[in-house]
Design an enzyme around this catalytic site. Structure first.
Site, PDB file in Angstrom:
ATOM      1  N   ARG A  97       0.826  -1.190   0.000  1.00 21.65           N
ATOM      2  CA  ARG A  97       0.000   0.000   0.000  1.00 21.65           C
ATOM      3  C   ARG A  97       0.870   1.255   0.000  1.00 21.65           C
ATOM      4  NH1 ARG A  97      -4.871  -1.307   2.369  1.00 21.65           N
ATOM      5  NH2 ARG A  97      -3.880  -1.958   4.311  1.00 21.65           N
ATOM      6  N   TYR A  98       1.964   1.227   0.741  1.00 23.07           N
ATOM      7  CA  TYR A  98       2.867   2.371   0.869  1.00 23.07           C
ATOM      8  C   TYR A  98       4.089   2.120  -0.016  1.00 23.07           C
ATOM      9  CZ  TYR A  98       0.236   3.045   5.239  1.00 23.07           C
ATOM     10  OH  TYR A  98      -0.741   3.223   6.169  1.00 23.07           O
ATOM     11  N   ARG A 101       7.285   0.205   2.004  1.00 22.50           N
ATOM     12  CA  ARG A 101       7.157  -0.972   2.864  1.00 22.50           C
ATOM     13  C   ARG A 101       5.975  -1.815   2.399  1.00 22.50           C
ATOM     14  NH1 ARG A 101       5.190   3.766   4.900  1.00 22.50           N
ATOM     15  NH2 ARG A 101       3.609   3.815   6.542  1.00 22.50           N
ATOM     16  N   CYS A 110      -2.803 -18.094  14.189  1.00 19.04           N
ATOM     17  CA  CYS A 110      -2.373 -17.282  15.340  1.00 19.04           C
ATOM     18  C   CYS A 110      -2.360 -18.178  16.582  1.00 19.04           C
ATOM     19  CB  CYS A 110      -3.365 -16.147  15.587  1.00 19.04           C
ATOM     20  SG  CYS A 110      -3.476 -14.989  14.230  1.00 19.04           S
ATOM     21  N   CYS A 114      -8.267 -13.346  18.566  1.00 24.04           N
ATOM     22  CA  CYS A 114      -8.835 -12.204  19.263  1.00 24.04           C
ATOM     23  C   CYS A 114     -10.235 -11.963  18.713  1.00 24.04           C
ATOM     24  CB  CYS A 114      -7.962 -10.970  19.042  1.00 24.04           C
ATOM     25  SG  CYS A 114      -6.214 -11.327  19.332  1.00 24.04           S
ATOM     26  N   CYS A 117     -10.570  -9.179  16.054  1.00 21.79           N
ATOM     27  CA  CYS A 117      -9.545  -9.184  15.004  1.00 21.79           C
ATOM     28  C   CYS A 117     -10.047  -8.560  13.702  1.00 21.79           C
ATOM     29  CB  CYS A 117      -9.116 -10.623  14.737  1.00 21.79           C
ATOM     30  SG  CYS A 117      -7.995 -10.759  13.337  1.00 21.79           S
ATOM     31  N   ARG A 119      -8.762  -9.116  10.824  1.00 23.48           N
ATOM     32  CA  ARG A 119      -8.681 -10.105   9.747  1.00 23.48           C
ATOM     33  C   ARG A 119      -9.450 -11.375  10.110  1.00 23.48           C
ATOM     34  NH1 ARG A 119      -2.724  -8.832   8.980  1.00 23.48           N
ATOM     35  NH2 ARG A 119      -2.778  -7.086   7.508  1.00 23.48           N
ATOM     36  N   ASP A 278     -10.814  -1.526  14.048  1.00 24.51           N
ATOM     37  CA  ASP A 278     -11.272  -1.684  12.664  1.00 24.51           C
ATOM     38  C   ASP A 278     -12.638  -2.367  12.699  1.00 24.51           C
ATOM     39  OD1 ASP A 278      -8.923  -0.653  11.390  1.00 24.51           O
ATOM     40  OD2 ASP A 278      -7.894  -2.515  11.934  1.00 24.51           O
ATOM     41  N   ASP A 315      -6.867   2.888  10.686  1.00 27.92           N
ATOM     42  CA  ASP A 315      -6.544   2.345   9.367  1.00 27.92           C
ATOM     43  C   ASP A 315      -7.785   2.577   8.504  1.00 27.92           C
ATOM     44  OD1 ASP A 315      -5.135   1.045   7.382  1.00 27.92           O
ATOM     45  OD2 ASP A 315      -4.527  -0.605   8.693  1.00 27.92           O
ATOM     46  N   LYS A 322      -2.979   4.369   7.276  1.00 25.81           N
ATOM     47  CA  LYS A 322      -3.218   4.627   8.699  1.00 25.81           C
ATOM     48  C   LYS A 322      -3.069   6.116   8.969  1.00 25.81           C
ATOM     49  CE  LYS A 322      -1.500   0.156  10.279  1.00 25.81           C
ATOM     50  NZ  LYS A 322      -1.060  -0.291   8.938  1.00 25.81           N
TER      51      LYS A 322
HETATM   52  C1  LIG Z   1      -0.142  -1.119   8.678  1.00 26.55           C
HETATM   53  C2  LIG Z   1       0.472  -1.357   7.393  1.00 26.55           C
HETATM   54  C3  LIG Z   1       1.837  -1.084   7.204  1.00 26.55           C
HETATM   55  C4  LIG Z   1       2.724  -0.556   8.294  1.00 26.55           C
HETATM   56  O1  LIG Z   1       2.468   0.796   8.520  1.00 26.55           O
HETATM   57  P1  LIG Z   1       3.391   1.611   9.539  1.00 26.55           P
HETATM   58  O2  LIG Z   1       2.671   2.918   9.641  1.00 26.55           O
HETATM   59  O3  LIG Z   1       4.739   1.722   8.915  1.00 26.55           O
HETATM   60  O4  LIG Z   1       3.437   0.849  10.810  1.00 26.55           O
HETATM   61  C5  LIG Z   1       2.376  -1.322   5.971  1.00 26.55           C
HETATM   62  N1  LIG Z   1       1.634  -1.798   4.949  1.00 26.55           N
HETATM   63  C6  LIG Z   1       0.317  -2.047   5.102  1.00 26.55           C
HETATM   64  C7  LIG Z   1      -0.442  -2.554   3.936  1.00 26.55           C
HETATM   65  C8  LIG Z   1      -0.299  -1.848   6.327  1.00 26.55           C
HETATM   66  O5  LIG Z   1      -1.598  -2.118   6.467  1.00 26.55           O
HETATM   67  S1  SF4 Z   2      -5.619  -9.572  16.086  1.00 21.89           S
HETATM   68 FE1  SF4 Z   2      -6.106 -11.197  14.578  1.00 21.89          FE
HETATM   69  S2  SF4 Z   2      -4.188 -11.505  13.465  1.00 21.89           S
HETATM   70 FE2  SF4 Z   2      -3.665 -10.461  15.378  1.00 21.89          FE
HETATM   71  S3  SF4 Z   2      -3.229 -12.119  16.869  1.00 21.89           S
HETATM   72 FE3  SF4 Z   2      -5.364 -11.565  17.112  1.00 21.89          FE
HETATM   73  S4  SF4 Z   2      -6.448 -13.033  15.805  1.00 21.89           S
HETATM   74 FE4  SF4 Z   2      -4.310 -13.032  15.105  1.00 21.89          FE
END
Ligand SMILES: *Cc1c(COP(=O)(O)O)cnc(C)c1O
Ligand code: SF4
Length: 352
Positions: A97-98, A101, A110, A114, A117, A119, A278, A315, A322
């Site tokens: 996305r960025y 990174r 996991c 959670c 979560c 995801r 989220d 996010d 974010k």
């Molecule tokens: C959260 C996230 C990151 C990391 O973001 P930082 O602000 O550097 O912690 C990088 N890529 C994606 C797709 C993300 O969702």
């Molecule tokens: S938030 Fe989701 S991805 Fe992160 S440890 Fe918990 S269950 Fe796993």
């Protein structure tokens, strides 16, 4: 009937019947939770079980991990992919996305699941382990994308990989010249600290800068075993950061947040992000409004060492990234700034 020694042996609880047997939910709740289990994974490790205060129906550890029938209700505002990972996936397992990174998701398992979560629609014990060929393709993508300076291993939880697979991945990433940083996001040090053994530490050993961002939401999650796991990682050359989610009933008071961040610091874990929840399906009971989150952090500024201060972020659901949510202490007025003093709330005029 299982025999007695088997009953006493601590194990990870993975279904509603096991939760009832362990006394974490009532027998009447089991039927509803069977329906939750059709949609969402559940797992509570022995470490986490030992932390749960069964005498407190609102125990902040239990709230994070014990499933609830409320998870069956999805609000119109909730999204199955609340951070829009899918449209930013150039090859399976990568989210880019960025510019500088990208995420690498080698698996979707996991140590615990959670209940809030983001995801939750995709994580689970048997989903998402990349095949060797898929992992190779993902690693090739990193090698072929020179704008990317940082590989962020997430999932699922990358420390659920075998040490052999983890070592292979770290070696491959370390050999990419344009990658400076390898970052892992993990709940293992607090939820399954016994996994942080010598093989895992050796797998993480590289000449690249390694950061590990540990996910914890309550001070009590830092047990003696977690402390030992974090110490091992630190002595292994890993820089430790903390990430937390602001959660109703878990850490939605200034005292709980202060305790969480101070506890992190005693383990040399620098609070990095406090996430706004989220909006994943069935998670509404955890949401704390942004105005309240900003108020809580405002109360902590000044009274807490600056080291404890995380960035409060949302996010954005459309994949825009974010965004920091404040609180802000400065606003512009004409040719000056009005700045609030964090110690006493007084406003100061600062000419531009
Ligand atoms: C959260 C996230 C990151 C990391 O973001 P930082 O602000 O550097 O912690 C990088 N890529 C994606 C797709 C993300 O969702
Ligand atoms: S938030 Fe989701 S991805 Fe992160 S440890 Fe918990 S269950 Fe796993």
């Amino acid at each position: 009937m299982p025999d007695a020694p088997q009953l006493l042996k601590p194990r990870t609880l993975r279904d509603p019947a096991a939760l009832v047997q362990a006394g974490l939910v009532s027998p009447e709740a089991q039927a509803g939770l069977e329906r939750v289990a059709e949609h969402y994974a559940m797992a509570i490790t022995p470490t986490v079980q030992a932390l749960i205060d069964r005498s407190n129906p609102r125990d902040p550890i239990a709230l994070q991990y014990v499933p609830n029938a409320a998870e069956l209700v999805t609000l119109p505002s909730e999204r199955s992919d609340p951070t829009s990972d899918a449209p930013f996936t150039p090859v399976k397992g990568v989210v880019h996305r960025y510019p500088d990174r990208a995420l690498l998701k080698p698996l979707l398992a996991c140590p615990v699941y959670c209940r809030f979560c983001f995801r939750r629609e995709v994580v689970g014990p048997d989903g998402g382990l990349l095949t060797e060929a898929e992992l190779d393709a993902a690693l090739d993508w990193f090698a072929a994308t020179p704008t990317v300076r940082e590989a962020i291993l997430t999932g699922g939880d990358p420390l659920m990989l075998s040490s052999r697979r983890l070592r292979h991945m770290i070696e491959r990433l370390s050999a990419v010249p344009h990658l400076d940083i390898i970052r892992l996001h993990s709940r293992v040090p607090v939820a399954a600290p016994e996994r942080i053994n010598d093989d895992i530490i050796a797998a993480l050993s590289t000449h690249k800068a390694v950061f590990l961002c540990v996910h914890a939401n309550h001070g009590r999650e830092f047990t003696a075993e977690a402390a030992q796991a974090l110490r091992r990682l630190r002595l292994g050359g890993v820089t430790l950061l903390g990430q937390s989610v602001l959660l109703r009933g878990v850490n939605d008071t200034a005292e709980a947040l202060e305790n969480l961040f101070r506890t992190m610091l005693t383990h040399q874990v620098k609070p990095y992000y406090l996430h706004q929840l989220d909006r994943a399906p069935g998670t509404a009971r955890f949401e704390v409004p942004i105005a309240e989150g900003r108020r809580l952090l405002r109360q902590l500024r000044g009274r807490l060492t600056g080291l404890a201060w995380p960035t409060y972020v949302l996010d954005l659901p459309d994949g825009s990234g974010k965004a920091p949510l404040g609180p802000d202490f400065a606003r512009q007025q004409d040719d000056a700034w009005l700045v609030e003093g964090p110690l006493d709330g007084t406003t100061h005029r600062h000419g531009d």
